[in-house]
Design a protein around this motif. Sequence first.
Motif, PDB file in Angstrom:
ATOM      1  N   UNK A 135     -86.416 -42.590 -54.822  1.00 21.58           N
ATOM      2  CA  UNK A 135     -87.460 -43.596 -54.665  1.00 21.58           C
ATOM      3  C   UNK A 135     -86.814 -44.909 -54.231  1.00 21.58           C
ATOM      4  N   UNK A 136     -87.198 -45.452 -53.086  1.00 22.24           N
ATOM      5  CA  UNK A 136     -86.634 -46.739 -52.676  1.00 22.24           C
ATOM      6  C   UNK A 136     -86.947 -47.828 -53.698  1.00 22.24           C
ATOM      7  N   UNK A 137     -86.047 -48.781 -53.823  1.00 23.96           N
ATOM      8  CA  UNK A 137     -86.314 -49.917 -54.696  1.00 23.96           C
ATOM      9  C   UNK A 137     -87.300 -50.862 -54.020  1.00 23.96           C
ATOM     10  N   UNK A 138     -87.758 -51.849 -54.784  1.00 25.54           N
ATOM     11  CA  UNK A 138     -88.673 -52.842 -54.220  1.00 25.54           C
ATOM     12  C   UNK A 138     -88.014 -53.617 -53.092  1.00 25.54           C
ATOM     13  N   UNK A 139     -86.692 -53.683 -53.090  1.00 19.80           N
ATOM     14  CA  UNK A 139     -85.950 -54.384 -52.040  1.00 19.80           C
ATOM     15  C   UNK A 139     -85.623 -53.486 -50.846  1.00 19.80           C
ATOM     16  N   UNK A 140     -86.091 -52.246 -50.874  1.00 21.92           N
ATOM     17  CA  UNK A 140     -85.859 -51.348 -49.752  1.00 21.92           C
ATOM     18  C   UNK A 140     -84.515 -50.653 -49.775  1.00 21.92           C
ATOM     19  N   UNK A 141     -83.862 -50.609 -50.924  1.00 18.43           N
ATOM     20  CA  UNK A 141     -82.593 -49.894 -51.045  1.00 18.43           C
ATOM     21  C   UNK A 141     -82.874 -48.447 -51.427  1.00 18.43           C
ATOM     22  N   UNK A 142     -82.103 -47.533 -50.854  1.00 14.90           N
ATOM     23  CA  UNK A 142     -82.267 -46.119 -51.180  1.00 14.90           C
ATOM     24  C   UNK A 142     -80.922 -45.425 -51.030  1.00 14.90           C
ATOM     25  N   UNK A 143     -80.648 -44.506 -51.945  1.00 12.80           N
ATOM     26  CA  UNK A 143     -79.391 -43.755 -51.925  1.00 12.80           C
ATOM     27  C   UNK A 143     -79.695 -42.292 -51.660  1.00 12.80           C
ATOM     28  N   UNK A 144     -79.176 -41.770 -50.555  1.00  8.70           N
ATOM     29  CA  UNK A 144     -79.386 -40.374 -50.188  1.00  8.70           C
ATOM     30  C   UNK A 144     -78.145 -39.575 -50.587  1.00  8.70           C
ATOM     31  N   UNK A 145     -78.276 -38.574 -51.463  1.00  6.20           N
ATOM     32  CA  UNK A 145     -77.098 -37.808 -51.875  1.00  6.20           C
ATOM     33  C   UNK A 145     -76.544 -36.944 -50.748  1.00  6.20           C
ATOM     34  N   UNK A 146     -75.271 -36.604 -50.852  1.00  9.65           N
ATOM     35  CA  UNK A 146     -74.636 -35.702 -49.895  1.00  9.65           C
ATOM     36  C   UNK A 146     -74.989 -34.271 -50.289  1.00  9.65           C
ATOM     37  N   UNK A 147     -76.106 -33.809 -49.781  1.00 11.92           N
ATOM     38  CA  UNK A 147     -76.627 -32.506 -50.182  1.00 11.92           C
ATOM     39  C   UNK A 147     -76.659 -31.550 -48.996  1.00 11.92           C
ATOM     40  N   UNK A 148     -76.760 -30.255 -49.311  1.00 14.26           N
ATOM     41  CA  UNK A 148     -76.808 -29.206 -48.300  1.00 14.26           C
ATOM     42  C   UNK A 148     -78.013 -28.306 -48.568  1.00 14.26           C
ATOM     43  N   UNK A 149     -78.560 -27.740 -47.501  1.00 14.61           N
ATOM     44  CA  UNK A 149     -79.643 -26.775 -47.687  1.00 14.61           C
ATOM     45  C   UNK A 149     -79.109 -25.544 -48.425  1.00 14.61           C
ATOM     46  N   UNK A 150     -79.893 -25.054 -49.359  1.00 12.18           N
ATOM     47  CA  UNK A 150     -79.514 -23.838 -50.073  1.00 12.18           C
ATOM     48  C   UNK A 150     -79.353 -22.678 -49.094  1.00 12.18           C
ATOM     49  N   UNK A 151     -80.144 -22.657 -48.051  1.00  9.96           N
ATOM     50  CA  UNK A 151     -80.086 -21.562 -47.078  1.00  9.96           C
ATOM     51  C   UNK A 151     -78.773 -21.525 -46.308  1.00  9.96           C
ATOM     52  N   UNK A 152     -77.990 -22.615 -46.345  1.00 12.67           N
ATOM     53  CA  UNK A 152     -76.720 -22.657 -45.612  1.00 12.67           C
ATOM     54  C   UNK A 152     -75.539 -22.170 -46.446  1.00 12.67           C
ATOM     55  N   UNK A 153     -75.761 -21.916 -47.734  1.00 12.23           N
ATOM     56  CA  UNK A 153     -74.649 -21.541 -48.605  1.00 12.23           C
ATOM     57  C   UNK A 153     -74.318 -20.054 -48.472  1.00 12.23           C
ATOM     58  N   UNK A 154     -73.126 -19.710 -48.969  1.00 13.43           N
ATOM     59  CA  UNK A 154     -72.631 -18.333 -48.910  1.00 13.43           C
ATOM     60  C   UNK A 154     -72.634 -17.715 -50.299  1.00 13.43           C
ATOM     61  N   UNK A 155     -72.474 -16.415 -50.363  1.00 13.97           N
ATOM     62  CA  UNK A 155     -72.401 -15.713 -51.638  1.00 13.97           C
ATOM     63  C   UNK A 155     -71.306 -16.324 -52.506  1.00 13.97           C
ATOM     64  N   UNK A 156     -71.658 -16.616 -53.754  1.00 17.62           N
ATOM     65  CA  UNK A 156     -70.715 -17.203 -54.695  1.00 17.62           C
ATOM     66  C   UNK A 156     -70.772 -18.712 -54.775  1.00 17.62           C
TER      67      UNK A 156
END
Length: 229
Positions: A135-156
Motif C-alpha cells: 500500500x503506498x504511503x500518503x506521500x506516495x512512497x511504495x516498496x516493491x519486493x524482489x519477487x518471482x512468479x511461482x510458475x517460473x520456479x523449478x522442482x525443489x
Amino acid sequence: MVEDRLSAAAQDYLKVVWNAGEWSDRPLTVKALAERLSLTAGTVSEGVRRLADAGLLDHQPYGAITLTEAGRREALAVVRRHRLVETLLVRTFGYSWDQVHEEAEVLEHAISDELVRRIDAHLQHPTHDPHGDPIPTADGEITIPQAHRLSDLATGDCGVVTRVSDSDSELLQRLEAVGMLPGCHVRVTERVDSSELMTVTRVDHDGADGGAAVPFGLAALRAVWLVPG
C-alpha cells in the motif's frame, strides 16, 4: 477533495499503467492497455493522447506508454485508495479476499482524502492489502519486493507467498481453501512442463511439509508471486 480529482476514467488509465509496470518490465503498448481496460485501441489512443497533453503520460507513436512524475503521483493515490478499501472490507466488514476487488474499483473514485486518512488510521496504517500488494504511503512512497512468479520456479524451489493477483476470484478461493495465502512458505514438489502442471505444498517453520501437495496449472500460478527462501 473528490471534486478536484481527475475523472474516474483518467484515474483508471493511470492506475492500469502503474499496475502494468509494478510487477513487470514489459513495455506497455496502446493495444495492451486497451485489452486491460476492455476498450477499443482507438478509444485508448485518444485517452492516452489527452493524458499526455495533460502531462500525466509519456507516449511516442508506436512506443511504450509510461507515467510522468505527476502521473505517477496520481496513479499511486488511486492505488492507495483501492488497497486501503480492500483491506477495510476484509478486516472490518468480513469480506473474503476474493470479494473485495470489484467493490474497491467503485469506492476508490468516491471516497474523500479525509476518509482515506481515517481508514488508514483505523486500520493502524497497514503496509499491504489482503492480496499482499504493498500500500503506498500518503506521500506516495511504495516498496516493491524482489519477487518471482511461482510458475517460473523449478522442482525443489521454496519461497514465501508475497502477492496474489486479485483478478481471478476462483483461484483466490482455491488458494484460500488450501491455506496458500500471503506469508505462507511453500515448496514446488513437482513441475511437469509437458502438461503445464506444478504441484505445490505448504512448508512448516521447521522445513517439513505442512500439508498435502496440491496440483495447479502453470497458467494459474503466474498470478502468484514469491520471495525466494
